[in-house]
Motif scaffolding. Structure first.
Motif: not given
Length: 295
Positions: A260-282
């Motif tokens: 959720x928060x990001x594997x290895x503390x990398x935001x793009x490796x977590x669901x929260x980071x992916x949701x950020x990208x989806x929200x930006x796309x919206x």
């Protein structure tokens, strides 16, 4: 050699775009290798050692030759940087600033929600003289010289990568493919290219990097075929995440799993980071300037 390049320009319309892409990256690597070898020797680095702080000089040597590679590509393609979304009009600067704002706001929302949920916590670094409570000074974090240098580097890196992937590659790929397929291929190459620096850390981020590429392609479309908005968003994400990571400003609390928060503390490796990208796309899809150009 000049005759060969001239012949390549004449043959360019009949060459499959995948072959063009392979030639582009092959030429880039061949031109870069001598400088990379000299730097690696000077830095006393060799694979498979981790790059650490040796990454920046190697990255700089790779990106400093990009303008020459792109100029040669534009000449062979009989096109210009303007057709790739790059020009020096004031509107592009305004789009870049809007992109910086959107990128920073998206990160504030991302980490703010996680702080509220208790998934991450601030790494407290300063002491308040009034209460004795340890707090972090965000203004000092953002406005210190190291952070401002990171912003400049982020702008350089994002401008270079956007001109390559959302500009040159996207436009060339659309010679044979639809806009969507071209974006998917360019975003895949964008994601895979990050493996060169840290394969182990990058692997969990590949889906996020691919989605990031798609969102930045949408930013070009939303910005009337200009790269300004995409460069701004990209730079803000590089700046914000790199600054927080370098300063160790936040830490996961363990209340939410890494996926959720990001594997290895990398935001793009977590669901929260992916949701950020989806929200930006919206947000980009809902933009009043959205249009689909014929490039």
């Amino acid at each position: 050699m000049w005759n060969s390049i001239t012949n390549l320009r004449l043959l360019s319309p009949s060459i499959p775009v995948i072959v063009k892409i392979i030639l582009f990256f092959s030429t880039w690597i061949v031109v870069w290798l001598p400088a990379a070898i000299v730097l690696a020797i000077a830095l006393k680095w060799h694979p498979p050692q981790p790059l650490g702080n040796k990454k920046l000089p190697l990255l700089a040597s790779l990106y400093v030759i990009v303008p020459f590679i792109l100029w040669a590509t534009s000449w062979i393609e009989n096109t210009s940087f303007t057709n790739w979304g790059w020009d020096w009009q004031p509107a592009v600067l305004m789009s870049l600033l809007r992109g910086l704002g959107l990128g920073i706001i998206s990160l504030v929302i991302l980490f703010g929600l996680q702080l509220t949920a208790g998934w991450i916590e601030l790494q407290k670094s300063e002491v308040s003289t009034e209460t004795g409570e340890k707090i972090i000074n965000f203004w000092a974090l953002i406005l210190n010289p190291a952070s401002l240098l990171t912003l400049l580097l982020g702008l350089w890196i994002s401008a270079t990568e956007e001109l390559i992937f959302r500009g040159c590659l996207q436009t060339i790929l659309q010679q044979d493919y639809s806009m969507l397929i071209a974006a998917a291929i360019a975003s895949f190459i964008f994601a895979i290219a990050h493996l060169i620096w840290a394969a182990k850390e990058t692997l969990p981020q590949l889906p996020g990097l691919w989605l990031m590429g798609m969102v930045l392609t949408l930013a070009r479309i939303a910005d009337n075929d200009s790269l300004g908005l995409a460069i701004g968003i990209h730079a803000a994400w590089i700046w914000g995440i790199s600054t927080l990571d370098t300063e160790g400003a936040i830490n996961p609390t363990g209340r939410a799993p890494e996926w959720i928060t990001g594997i290895g503390e990398k935001p793009l490796a977590g669901a929260a980071g992916l949701l950020l990208l989806v929200a930006t796309a919206a947000v980009l899809l809902g933009s009043s300037v959205l249009s689909v150009p014929n490039y």
